[in-house]
Write a protein that holds these residues in place. Structure first.
Motif, mmCIF file in Angstrom:
data_model
loop_
_atom_site.group_PDB
_atom_site.id
_atom_site.type_symbol
_atom_site.label_atom_id
_atom_site.label_comp_id
_atom_site.label_asym_id
_atom_site.label_seq_id
_atom_site.Cartn_x
_atom_site.Cartn_y
_atom_site.Cartn_z
ATOM 1 N N LEU A 87 1.667 12.498 4.408
ATOM 2 C CA LEU A 87 1.394 12.237 2.995
ATOM 3 C C LEU A 87 -0.009 11.681 2.863
ATOM 4 N N CYS A 88 -0.824 12.321 2.035
ATOM 5 C CA CYS A 88 -2.170 11.803 1.771
ATOM 6 C C CYS A 88 -2.124 10.814 0.613
ATOM 7 N N ALA A 89 -2.924 9.775 0.705
ATOM 8 C CA ALA A 89 -2.995 8.788 -0.366
ATOM 9 C C ALA A 89 -3.541 9.440 -1.637
ATOM 10 N N PRO A 90 -3.011 9.072 -2.797
ATOM 11 C CA PRO A 90 -3.542 9.631 -4.044
ATOM 12 C C PRO A 90 -4.959 9.125 -4.300
ATOM 13 N N TYR A 143 3.289 6.126 11.197
ATOM 14 C CA TYR A 143 1.947 5.611 11.480
ATOM 15 C C TYR A 143 1.094 5.683 10.227
ATOM 16 N N LEU A 144 0.187 4.732 10.111
ATOM 17 C CA LEU A 144 -0.754 4.733 9.000
ATOM 18 C C LEU A 144 -2.008 5.472 9.446
ATOM 19 N N GLY A 145 -2.445 6.422 8.623
ATOM 20 C CA GLY A 145 -3.644 7.185 8.943
ATOM 21 C C GLY A 145 -4.878 6.565 8.317
ATOM 22 N N LEU A 146 -5.964 6.582 9.055
ATOM 23 C CA LEU A 146 -7.236 6.024 8.600
ATOM 24 C C LEU A 146 -8.288 7.126 8.494
ATOM 25 N N TRP A 147 -9.123 7.019 7.499
ATOM 26 C CA TRP A 147 -10.304 7.886 7.402
ATOM 27 C C TRP A 147 -11.522 6.984 7.312
ATOM 28 N N ARG A 148 -12.386 7.120 8.295
ATOM 29 C CA ARG A 148 -13.582 6.266 8.375
ATOM 30 C C ARG A 148 -13.195 4.792 8.311
ATOM 31 N N GLY A 149 -12.055 4.488 8.919
ATOM 32 C CA GLY A 149 -11.620 3.101 9.056
ATOM 33 C C GLY A 149 -10.754 2.568 7.943
ATOM 34 N N LEU A 168 0.830 -1.203 0.000
ATOM 35 C CA LEU A 168 0.000 0.000 0.000
ATOM 36 C C LEU A 168 0.870 1.260 0.000
ATOM 37 N N LEU A 169 1.875 1.286 0.870
ATOM 38 C CA LEU A 169 2.751 2.446 0.935
ATOM 39 C C LEU A 169 3.489 2.659 -0.382
ATOM 40 N N HIS A 170 3.875 1.561 -1.022
ATOM 41 C CA HIS A 170 4.566 1.666 -2.296
ATOM 42 C C HIS A 170 3.702 2.383 -3.327
ATOM 43 N N GLN A 171 2.409 2.054 -3.371
ATOM 44 C CA GLN A 171 1.498 2.726 -4.291
ATOM 45 C C GLN A 171 1.447 4.228 -4.013
ATOM 46 N N TRP A 172 1.459 4.578 -2.746
ATOM 47 C CA TRP A 172 1.349 5.990 -2.373
ATOM 48 C C TRP A 172 2.616 6.773 -2.681
ATOM 49 N N VAL A 173 3.759 6.265 -2.215
ATOM 50 C CA VAL A 173 4.987 7.068 -2.286
ATOM 51 C C VAL A 173 5.582 7.147 -3.685
ATOM 52 N N THR A 174 5.171 6.241 -4.586
ATOM 53 C CA THR A 174 5.683 6.286 -5.955
ATOM 54 C C THR A 174 4.721 6.967 -6.921
ATOM 55 N N HIS A 175 3.580 7.398 -6.422
ATOM 56 C CA HIS A 175 2.607 8.092 -7.275
ATOM 57 C C HIS A 175 3.178 9.459 -7.677
ATOM 58 N N PRO A 176 2.891 9.911 -8.893
ATOM 59 C CA PRO A 176 3.417 11.220 -9.319
ATOM 60 C C PRO A 176 3.070 12.366 -8.375
ATOM 61 N N LYS A 177 1.921 12.290 -7.731
ATOM 62 C CA LYS A 177 1.532 13.362 -6.806
ATOM 63 C C LYS A 177 2.373 13.360 -5.530
ATOM 64 N N ALA A 178 3.148 12.291 -5.312
ATOM 65 C CA ALA A 178 3.996 12.195 -4.124
ATOM 66 C C ALA A 178 5.459 12.478 -4.459
ATOM 67 N N ALA A 179 5.690 13.266 -5.493
ATOM 68 C CA ALA A 179 7.068 13.511 -5.949
ATOM 69 C C ALA A 179 7.945 14.081 -4.847
ATOM 70 N N PHE A 180 7.370 14.917 -3.976
ATOM 71 C CA PHE A 180 8.183 15.535 -2.922
ATOM 72 C C PHE A 180 8.533 14.551 -1.803
ATOM 73 N N TRP A 181 7.970 13.332 -1.851
ATOM 74 C CA TRP A 181 8.339 12.308 -0.866
ATOM 75 C C TRP A 181 9.681 11.674 -1.206
ATOM 76 N N LEU A 182 10.166 11.908 -2.426
ATOM 77 C CA LEU A 182 11.500 11.495 -2.882
ATOM 78 C C LEU A 182 11.694 9.981 -2.922
ATOM 79 N N MET A 183 10.606 9.250 -3.254
ATOM 80 C CA MET A 183 10.721 7.793 -3.390
ATOM 81 C C MET A 183 10.103 7.314 -4.703
ATOM 82 N N GLN A 184 10.103 8.167 -5.712
ATOM 83 C CA GLN A 184 9.442 7.846 -6.976
ATOM 84 C C GLN A 184 9.952 6.568 -7.631
ATOM 85 N N ASP A 185 11.230 6.275 -7.483
ATOM 86 C CA ASP A 185 11.817 5.119 -8.164
ATOM 87 C C ASP A 185 11.950 3.892 -7.257
#
Length: 202
Positions: free
Chosen positions: A105-108, A67-73, A28-45
């Motif tokens: 970091l918010c999920a894309p 920590y992993l953040g949850l919204w409505r579970g 799950l984290l891999h999907q988030w941190v490599t998304h183009p919108k997460a470019a400033f997280w510096l883990m695109q590759d």
């Protein structure tokens, strides 16, 4: 996994943070941190193995945790806290007792929810200030990340100035408890009855 903090947003419902499992959450984290919108997280590759390795490293670190953040579970954001006297900002700013560093970091998503990112940031800040030893939250986003600069200002951050880090030029900003309370129009300690918290910043 343990929920360490929960907060009910008047418009968007319950937000919570739970302990992160570097291996179980890696995909799950891999999907988030490599998304183009997460470019400033510096883990695109990064591949999934590298993401898991990075969060195992953070989990083992005495002055950094995630920590992993949850919204409505459901998983919806990532939050990190660190001690800037030992991580990220060592020797780069005037450290004060009670300072806590933060990343989020918010999920894309395909369809953004109005006010969601600000609600996430407010939740993360309320979590950090739920610890009475936290006096200031310190952040160092990329100087080019104007969207985050605006969000930070909205919850009370004051810009200190640019600093040069090895991986980026950053805009150092700080937020005291009083500044957060004034910006969000509620005491940081005035939490809903559903709030649960444990642990303290490293």
């Amino acid at each position: 996994m343990t929920v360490v903090f929960a907060r009910v947003d008047e418009g968007l419902g319950e937000f919570a943070l739970r302990t992160l499992d570097p291996d179980a959450d890696a995909a799950l984290l891999h999907q988030w941190v490599t998304h183009p919108k997460a470019a400033f997280w510096l883990m695109q590759d990064a591949d999934e193995a590298r993401v898991a390795e990075e969060y195992r490293r953070i989990a083992a670190h005495p002055h950094h945790d995630a920590y992993l953040g949850l919204w409505r579970g459901s998983p919806a954001f990532l939050a990190e806290r660190y001690d800037p006297a030992h991580v990220e900002l060592v020797g780069l700013y005037d450290h004060q007792p009670g300072d806590v560093g933060m990343h989020f970091l918010c999920a894309p998503v395909d369809t953004p929810v109005h006010g969601f990112t600000r609600a996430v940031l407010t939740t993360v800040m309320a979590w950090l200030f739920a610890d009475p030893t936290t006096r200031r939250v310190v952040v160092e986003p990329d100087v080019r990340n104007t969207a985050v600069h605006a969000l930070n200002a909205a919850v009370g951050f004051e810009v200190v100035g640019p600093i040069a880090k090895p991986e980026k030029d950053a805009l150092l900003s700080v937020c005291t408890r009083a500044q957060f309370e004034a910006a969000t129009d509620r005491p940081a300690t005035d939490r809903p009855a559903t709030t649960r918290t444990e642990g303290a910043p490293a």
